[in-house]
Enzyme design. Structure first.
Site, PDB file in Angstrom:
ATOM      1  N   HIS A   1       0.787  -0.657   0.322  1.00 45.46           N
ATOM      2  CA  HIS A   1       0.176  -0.020  -0.038  1.00 45.46           C
ATOM      3  C   HIS A   1       0.912   1.289  -0.288  1.00 45.46           C
ATOM      4  O   HIS A   1       1.711   1.040   0.558  1.00 45.46           O
ATOM      5  CB  HIS A   1      -0.605  -0.001   1.351  1.00 45.46           C
ATOM      6  CG  HIS A   1      -0.294   0.259   2.647  1.00 45.46           C
ATOM      7  ND1 HIS A   1       0.359   0.625   3.197  1.00 45.46           N
ATOM      8  CD2 HIS A   1       0.070  -0.822   3.452  1.00 45.46           C
ATOM      9  CE1 HIS A   1       0.795   1.378   4.332  1.00 45.46           C
ATOM     10  NE2 HIS A   1       0.996  -0.502   4.472  1.00 45.46           N
TER      11      HIS A   1
ATOM     12  N   ARG B   1      -6.143   1.049   3.983  1.00 40.47           N
ATOM     13  CA  ARG B   1      -4.686   1.292   3.082  1.00 40.47           C
ATOM     14  C   ARG B   1      -4.319   0.641   1.894  1.00 40.47           C
ATOM     15  O   ARG B   1      -4.131   0.853   1.285  1.00 40.47           O
ATOM     16  CB  ARG B   1      -3.761   1.517   4.140  1.00 40.47           C
ATOM     17  CG  ARG B   1      -3.866   0.397   5.029  1.00 40.47           C
ATOM     18  CD  ARG B   1      -2.164   0.855   6.044  1.00 40.47           C
ATOM     19  NE  ARG B   1      -1.059  -0.346   6.655  1.00 40.47           N
ATOM     20  CZ  ARG B   1      -1.988  -0.647   7.867  1.00 40.47           C
ATOM     21  NH1 ARG B   1      -2.399  -0.935   8.766  1.00 40.47           N
ATOM     22  NH2 ARG B   1      -0.796  -1.963   8.661  1.00 40.47           N
TER      23      ARG B   1
ATOM     24  N   GLU C   1      -1.087  -6.668   7.738  1.00 44.34           N
ATOM     25  CA  GLU C   1      -0.267  -6.915   8.145  1.00 44.34           C
ATOM     26  C   GLU C   1       0.272  -7.904   9.301  1.00 44.34           C
ATOM     27  O   GLU C   1      -0.748  -7.789   9.905  1.00 44.34           O
ATOM     28  CB  GLU C   1       0.125  -5.055   8.143  1.00 44.34           C
ATOM     29  CG  GLU C   1       1.274  -4.457   8.524  1.00 44.34           C
ATOM     30  CD  GLU C   1       2.845  -5.248   7.888  1.00 44.34           C
ATOM     31  OE1 GLU C   1       3.122  -5.947   8.031  1.00 44.34           O
ATOM     32  OE2 GLU C   1       3.227  -4.087   7.324  1.00 44.34           O
TER      33      GLU C   1
ATOM     34  N   HIS D   1       0.789  -5.573   2.902  1.00 41.89           N
ATOM     35  CA  HIS D   1       2.342  -5.093   3.317  1.00 41.89           C
ATOM     36  C   HIS D   1       3.117  -5.160   3.760  1.00 41.89           C
ATOM     37  O   HIS D   1       3.504  -6.228   3.261  1.00 41.89           O
ATOM     38  CB  HIS D   1       1.269  -4.797   4.545  1.00 41.89           C
ATOM     39  CG  HIS D   1      -0.210  -4.855   4.919  1.00 41.89           C
ATOM     40  ND1 HIS D   1      -0.944  -3.777   5.058  1.00 41.89           N
ATOM     41  CD2 HIS D   1      -1.404  -5.363   4.513  1.00 41.89           C
ATOM     42  CE1 HIS D   1      -1.691  -3.461   4.883  1.00 41.89           C
ATOM     43  NE2 HIS D   1      -2.896  -4.917   4.932  1.00 41.89           N
TER      44      HIS D   1
HETATM   45  O1  LIG Z   1       2.817  -1.895  10.368  1.00 39.04           O
HETATM   46  C1  LIG Z   1       3.773  -0.885   9.744  1.00 39.04           C
HETATM   47  O2  LIG Z   1       4.050   0.123  11.078  1.00 39.04           O
HETATM   48  C2  LIG Z   1       4.165  -0.579   8.804  1.00 39.04           C
HETATM   49  O3  LIG Z   1       3.428  -0.948   7.921  1.00 39.04           O
HETATM   50  C3  LIG Z   1       5.715  -1.700   8.752  1.00 39.04           C
HETATM   51  O4  LIG Z   1       6.415  -1.108   9.426  1.00 39.04           O
HETATM   52  P1  LIG Z   1       8.155  -1.984   8.986  1.00 39.04           P
HETATM   53  O5  LIG Z   1       8.685  -1.543   8.154  1.00 39.04           O
HETATM   54  O6  LIG Z   1       8.242  -1.219  10.617  1.00 39.04           O
HETATM   55  O7  LIG Z   1       7.766  -3.555   9.690  1.00 39.04           O
END
Ligand SMILES: O=C(O)[C@H](O)COP(=O)(O)O
Length: 249
Positions: free
Chosen positions: A10, A61, A88, A183
């Site tokens: 996203h 998202r 995610e 994600h």
């Molecule tokens: O969930 C989150 O904060 C981001 O979408 C992914 O975060 P990261 O790159 O810190 O794993």
């Protein structure tokens, strides 16, 4: 016939821009993220790749990104399925916390362990946290024991694979061109599964927002060549920016 699978992370979200751990918290795209999503659709249209079916997570998202990209590519008509299994990674008690504050609190090693280790999840989130999904209507159909309170990348892969096998792989086998909009970490998990990347190497692998990543797969759904981004330069810059998160407030 070579099968095509396109993955899109996203576009940038409101919490990406505040540098907060997001996970299963359902934040919306930022204005930049909306532009990235439309640009992903433009890149798709220019490449001539025409998705026949779309899979997204249940998070806004990803859904917004898919809609904006398909609108730009003039393919809003294709079938769509959503699954929590593409969500995610659940970031446990880190959800809602600032990444720079977390880096300061945990130090670089534990911070990276929580963000990128293959099988060590962050601490669990309490059910009464403002950022818990314990009572979230989006997941009311799930057996409560399936609802995560934290996840490692390994746990993400474990919950994603049934959906990959039951739905996404089935469409690819029927020669459908498949678009998955999800994600950073659910797509890292899928990338690891498809390429066989090692547990160690995946800790250094980051996916940028909003740039289509194309897999060409054989009949056994093994890549016939290295997966490629439709804008490799922007993808390299975007992946480096993801790796550096935590350095800035
Ligand atoms: O969930 C989150 O904060 C981001 O979408 C992914 O975060 P990261 O790159 O810190 O794993």
């Amino acid at each position: 016939m070579v099968k095509k699978l396109v993955l899109i992370r996203h576009g940038s979200s409101e919490w990406n821009e505040k540098n907060l751990f997001t996970g299963w918290v359902d934040v919306k795209l930022s204005e930049t993220g909306k532009k990235e999503a439309a640009n992903a659709g433009k890149l798709l249209a220019e490449s001539g790749i025409k998705p026949d079916i779309l899979f997204t997570s249940r998070l806004s998202r990803a859904i917004q990104t898919a809609n904006l990209a398909l609108e730009r590519a003039d393919r809003l008509f294709i079938d769509v399925e959503r699954s929590w299994r593409l969500n995610e990674r659940h970031y446990g008690d880190l959800q809602g916390k600032n990444k720079a504050d977390a880096l300061e609190k945990f130090g670089p090693e534990l911070f990276k362990t929580y963000r990128r280790s293959y099988d060590i999840p962050p601490p669990v989130i309490a059910d009464d946290s403002d950022f818990s999904q314990a009572n979230d209507e989006r997941y009311a159909d799930l057996d409560p024991s399936a609802l995560p309170k934290t996840e490692s990348l390994k746990l993400v892969i474990d919950r994603m694979l049934p959906f990959w096998q039951d739905r996404i792989a089935k469409e690819l086998i029927q020669d459908k061109t498949v678009l998955v909009v999800a994600h950073g970490n659910s797509l890292r998990g899928l990338y690891k599964h498809l390429t066989g990347m090692s547990d160690d190497s995946i800790t250094e692998f980051n996916i940028p927002t909003g740039i289509p990543l194309v897999f060409e797969l054989d009949d056994n759904l093994k890549p016939v060549k290295e997966p490629y981004y439709l804008d490799p330069e922007a993808a390299a810059a975007g992946a480096a920016a993801v790796a550096a998160q935590g350095q800035k407030k």
